[in-house]
Write a protein that holds these residues in place. Structure first.
Motif, mmCIF file in Angstrom:
data_model
loop_
_atom_site.group_PDB
_atom_site.id
_atom_site.type_symbol
_atom_site.label_atom_id
_atom_site.label_comp_id
_atom_site.label_asym_id
_atom_site.label_seq_id
_atom_site.Cartn_x
_atom_site.Cartn_y
_atom_site.Cartn_z
ATOM 1 N N PRO A 483 11.311 -13.113 -40.188
ATOM 2 C CA PRO A 483 12.295 -12.501 -41.000
ATOM 3 C C PRO A 483 14.391 -12.084 -39.741
ATOM 4 O O PRO A 483 14.974 -12.088 -40.694
ATOM 5 N N MET A 484 14.003 -12.803 -38.446
ATOM 6 C CA MET A 484 15.078 -12.490 -37.884
ATOM 7 C C MET A 484 14.543 -13.839 -36.791
ATOM 8 O O MET A 484 13.776 -13.417 -35.897
ATOM 9 N N VAL A 485 15.718 -14.381 -36.419
ATOM 10 C CA VAL A 485 15.492 -16.047 -34.905
ATOM 11 C C VAL A 485 16.634 -15.628 -34.472
ATOM 12 O O VAL A 485 17.587 -15.710 -35.244
ATOM 13 N N THR A 486 16.801 -15.771 -33.511
ATOM 14 C CA THR A 486 17.673 -15.013 -32.224
ATOM 15 C C THR A 486 17.829 -16.673 -31.058
ATOM 16 O O THR A 486 16.351 -17.433 -30.856
ATOM 17 N N ALA A 487 18.627 -17.335 -30.504
ATOM 18 C CA ALA A 487 18.698 -18.923 -29.917
ATOM 19 C C ALA A 487 19.522 -17.511 -28.576
ATOM 20 O O ALA A 487 20.930 -17.239 -29.112
ATOM 21 N N VAL A 488 19.498 -18.299 -27.298
ATOM 22 C CA VAL A 488 19.600 -17.373 -26.592
ATOM 23 C C VAL A 488 20.711 -18.454 -25.962
ATOM 24 O O VAL A 488 19.622 -19.311 -25.133
ATOM 25 N N GLY A 489 21.856 -18.872 -25.488
ATOM 26 C CA GLY A 489 22.755 -19.638 -24.754
ATOM 27 C C GLY A 489 22.979 -19.105 -23.781
ATOM 28 O O GLY A 489 23.220 -18.302 -23.424
ATOM 29 N N LEU A 501 17.411 -5.929 -41.527
ATOM 30 C CA LEU A 501 16.813 -5.614 -39.825
ATOM 31 C C LEU A 501 18.133 -5.568 -39.361
ATOM 32 O O LEU A 501 19.023 -5.943 -39.080
ATOM 33 N N PRO A 502 17.939 -4.055 -38.367
ATOM 34 C CA PRO A 502 18.883 -4.331 -37.603
ATOM 35 C C PRO A 502 18.870 -5.358 -36.189
ATOM 36 O O PRO A 502 17.542 -5.962 -35.733
ATOM 37 N N VAL A 503 20.103 -5.843 -35.616
ATOM 38 C CA VAL A 503 20.583 -6.841 -34.505
ATOM 39 C C VAL A 503 20.566 -5.783 -32.781
ATOM 40 O O VAL A 503 21.428 -5.157 -33.157
ATOM 41 N N ARG A 504 20.167 -6.254 -32.771
ATOM 42 C CA ARG A 504 19.646 -6.277 -30.582
ATOM 43 C C ARG A 504 21.495 -6.338 -30.087
ATOM 44 O O ARG A 504 21.600 -8.004 -29.913
ATOM 45 N N PRO A 522 24.279 -6.035 -47.406
ATOM 46 C CA PRO A 522 25.693 -6.889 -45.967
ATOM 47 C C PRO A 522 25.261 -5.653 -44.994
ATOM 48 O O PRO A 522 26.304 -6.403 -44.369
ATOM 49 N N GLU A 523 24.901 -4.750 -45.013
ATOM 50 C CA GLU A 523 25.173 -3.576 -43.454
ATOM 51 C C GLU A 523 24.179 -4.015 -42.186
ATOM 52 O O GLU A 523 23.142 -4.178 -42.470
ATOM 53 N N VAL A 524 24.776 -4.734 -41.188
ATOM 54 C CA VAL A 524 24.261 -4.755 -40.281
ATOM 55 C C VAL A 524 24.545 -3.972 -39.341
ATOM 56 O O VAL A 524 25.852 -3.315 -38.937
ATOM 57 N N HIS A 525 23.641 -3.475 -38.540
ATOM 58 C CA HIS A 525 22.777 -2.299 -37.792
ATOM 59 C C HIS A 525 23.188 -3.063 -36.156
ATOM 60 O O HIS A 525 22.458 -4.108 -36.015
ATOM 61 N N LEU A 526 24.165 -3.157 -35.234
ATOM 62 C CA LEU A 526 23.718 -3.072 -34.129
ATOM 63 C C LEU A 526 23.165 -1.983 -33.102
ATOM 64 O O LEU A 526 24.086 -0.994 -33.098
ATOM 65 N N LEU A 527 22.067 -2.992 -32.899
ATOM 66 C CA LEU A 527 21.438 -1.993 -31.676
ATOM 67 C C LEU A 527 22.003 -1.710 -30.081
ATOM 68 O O LEU A 527 21.620 -3.203 -29.984
ATOM 69 N N GLY A 554 25.867 2.412 -28.448
ATOM 70 C CA GLY A 554 24.610 3.634 -29.308
ATOM 71 C C GLY A 554 25.151 2.757 -30.716
ATOM 72 O O GLY A 554 23.822 1.780 -30.441
ATOM 73 N N ALA A 555 25.270 3.254 -31.508
ATOM 74 C CA ALA A 555 24.995 2.062 -32.533
ATOM 75 C C ALA A 555 26.311 1.643 -33.254
ATOM 76 O O ALA A 555 27.410 2.980 -33.124
ATOM 77 N N ALA A 556 26.330 0.386 -34.024
ATOM 78 C CA ALA A 556 27.441 -0.117 -34.412
ATOM 79 C C ALA A 556 26.682 0.118 -36.081
ATOM 80 O O ALA A 556 25.874 -0.948 -35.650
ATOM 81 N N VAL A 557 27.748 0.009 -37.409
ATOM 82 C CA VAL A 557 27.198 -0.912 -38.805
ATOM 83 C C VAL A 557 28.612 -1.886 -38.890
ATOM 84 O O VAL A 557 29.773 -1.087 -38.886
ATOM 85 N N VAL A 558 28.388 -3.217 -39.231
ATOM 86 C CA VAL A 558 29.758 -3.858 -39.658
ATOM 87 C C VAL A 558 28.880 -4.525 -40.941
ATOM 88 O O VAL A 558 28.238 -4.982 -40.947
ATOM 89 N N ALA A 559 29.988 -4.741 -42.085
ATOM 90 C CA ALA A 559 29.879 -5.066 -43.633
ATOM 91 C C ALA A 559 29.856 -6.500 -43.613
ATOM 92 O O ALA A 559 31.322 -6.966 -43.285
#
Length: 571
Positions: A483-489, A501-504, A522-527, A554-559
């Motif tokens: 349900p969520m995939v991350t790629a790290v460069g 799901l929240p995004v780290r 649309p509510e993307v929670h950033l933790l 702390g936490a933020a929410v972006v639409a």
């Protein structure tokens, strides 16, 4: 009805099982074997050079969430130990699997160093343990990783182990978005149609066109009875046609159903008696590569596309059909002891011929023939057909990426209904964000809004290719289909969000954080973040909706709308 497998079936010929003690792992070995622990703490068990060997071990099935396999249809559920084993061969599957636990750690990941093995895994009902075993005849090494790292890291380690000491050559073009004629045209290909789509695709960021079935026949009934001669019936004056596509700045690949000799072909008169099997439904025989006459014919036919017509590569299809469990006895003309040896000679000959003519030539394979034994003969591997199935395409591309090593991984071709809204077109692309997208719709029929989506997201794929395709892949929750995939460069982190799901957003791990939202929420929670970042929100068409400075402490929410993109940048 579930097939039941006797746990020690087939092992009797090699003698009685015996314990082989290794720190932290209890092994049961049939046949001669030795074990060692690497500097990484990974156990490698090696069987004797001849005879039959079977290696078995168990781990406590504690906090287990999924059984991962390169066969996407098996990933998720935990099989029982009495389930039928997987028979892996050079042309079907790969000798690797993992038991995944809470937090996406690998409770145990394993792989074999050879393609042809019998492998079993499953829950032991009597003890609630998870049992693994691998069996083969001849030399065999099994790598067993119980380090409890993220399962993707364990699988990446296995892919590196398979490829150690060898160099891969994957042309840059193999990683760029492509156009395919299959879903958009099926067999109705013509020079005018191909050139038109190539020109339209170039405007949108598609630098490669792959022409599929139909070019070698005037028949349009979707059968394979005309395979084998590989004459360009529907692409007359082929070299001039290819040159016109090249003049657009677009590279060209051509499809071949490699094993098929159709019953209506001229080749059938010459090769009909060299059959691994006959399939009347498909109207073909599967040609037997143990014979030089078969390999020579197929190699000449396929190499011609590059040597004579100027193609940039080949889409080599149906290689898994060479996987015949009980092939007929080889005749006196055969010069290969096994079908697998014949396949390797065939694929090796094709690769040598086309790269001699064009060093950057590409070859596409697809699931299920994803064995590392085939890596020397290909440049890209595609997810198997799953039309209009974004979640399936996502899972298959991620499963393939996890053990593809140096190969470029392509999504199955993307198609949609003409009335598909722009947001959903974007979601199709976001679901295959960590692979190479192939587009297969009539580009001339797309609305201006759909074309904007294509241009925006294909441009995004090209801009961030180093992160999306070459960065460290960290997919979440294989039990839920990622349900969520991350790629790290090196300084960019890209996230595909397919569920609410929240995004780290942990500080220090990125300068640029990209969140592509394919979920209706649309509510993307950033933790886990800290400090401030410049935030830009774009919709599915790439239009900027909002810009500003965002406090991540702390936490933020972006639409972020469905099909849209959030970009965070630190100074």
């Amino acid at each position: 009805m579930e097939e039941i497998w006797e746990p020690h079936a087939g092992a009797a010929a090699a003698g009685r099982p015996r314990p082989l003690a290794v720190e932290g792992l209890d092994l049961l070995v049939t046949g001669e074997a030795t074990a060692r622990v690497t500097d990484e703490g990974v156990v490698e068990v090696t069987g004797a050079d001849d005879g039959e060997v079977r290696i078995e071990w168990r781990v406590p099935c504690v906090d287990a969430t999924a059984f991962w396999s390169p066969d996407s249809s098996l990933t998720g559920w935990l099989p029982a130990s009495w389930s039928a084993p997987r028979r892996v061969s050079l042309t079907r599957g790969a000798p690797v699997a993992a038991l995944v636990g809470t937090g996406d750690v690998a409770i145990c990941a394993f792989a074999a160093d050879r393609a042809d093995v019998l492998a079993g895994a499953g829950v032991v009902e009597e003890s609630a343990e998870f049992r693994f075993w691998v069996q083969a005849t001849g030399r065999l090494t099994v790598r067993i990783d119980t380090s409890r790292r993220h399962f993707a890291r364990c699988l990446a380690g296995i892919a590196g182990w398979w490829w150690a000491g060898r160099e891969a050559h994957v042309p840059d073009a193999a990683r760029l978005p492509a156009y395919s004629t299959w879903y958009s045209m099926h067999q109705n290909v013509s020079p005018a149609a191909v050139e038109s789509q190539a020109a339209l695709g170039k405007e949108l960021g598609l630098d490669l066109i792959i022409v599929d079935d139909g070019w070698m026949t005037g028949d349009r009934t979707r059968g394979y009875a005309h395979c084998g001669d590989w004459e360009p019936i529907s692409l007359p004056d082929t070299a001039a046609h290819v040159q016109r596509v090249h003049d657009l700045g677009v590279q060209y690949m051509l499809w071949y159903a490699l094993p098929f000799i159709g019953q209506d072909s001229e080749a059938a008169k010459k090769l009909g008696r060299y059959a691994l099997k006959q399939d009347d439904r498909m109207g073909v025989i599967v040609a037997d590569p143990r014979y030089a006459v078969v390999r020579d014919h197929l190699t000449d036919r396929l190499a011609r596309a590059v040597e004579e017509w100027g193609m940039d590569g080949l889409k080599v299809d149906f290689v898994d059909w060479f996987d015949v469990q009980d092939p007929p006895p080889a005749g006196p003309e055969a010069d290969c002891a096994t079908v697998a040896e014949g396949v390797e000679r065939l694929l090796g000959g094709i690769r040598s011929r086309i790269t001699a003519a064009r060093p950057q030539a590409m070859i596409e394979h697809r699931q299920p023939y994803v064995s590392p034994g085939l890596w020397p003969y290909t440049t890209m591997v595609r997810a198997t057909d799953c039309p209009l199935s974004p979640a399936e395409n996502r899972q298959r591309t991620i499963d393939t990426r996890l053990v593809a090593g140096p190969m470029a991984v392509h999504a199955d071709m993307l198609m949609w209904h003409p009335a598909e809204p722009p947001e959903q077109v974007a979601c199709h692309l976001i679901n295959v964000l960590f692979s190479v997208p192939q587009i297969s719709v009539d580009l001339a029929a797309q609305t201006p809004e759909q074309r904007e989506v294509l241009a925006f997201w294909l441009g995004f794929v090209r801009e961030h290719l180093a992160t999306l395709q070459l960065g460290e892949l960290r997919p979440d929750r294989p039990d839920l289909g990622y349900p969520m995939v991350t790629a790290v460069g090196p300084d960019t982190v890209a996230v595909g969000r397919y569920a609410p799901l929240p995004v780290r957003a942990v500080a220090g791990s990125w300068r640029t954080l990209l969140v592509a939202n394919a979920d209706a929420d649309p509510e993307v929670h950033l933790l886990g973040g800290s400090g401030e970042a410049e935030a830009t929100v774009q919709d599915a068409r790439g239009r900027v909706l909002r810009k500003g400075v965002l406090d991540l402490t702390g936490a933020a929410v972006v639409a972020v709308p469905r099909g849209g993109l959030l970009t965070l940048r630190r100074p």
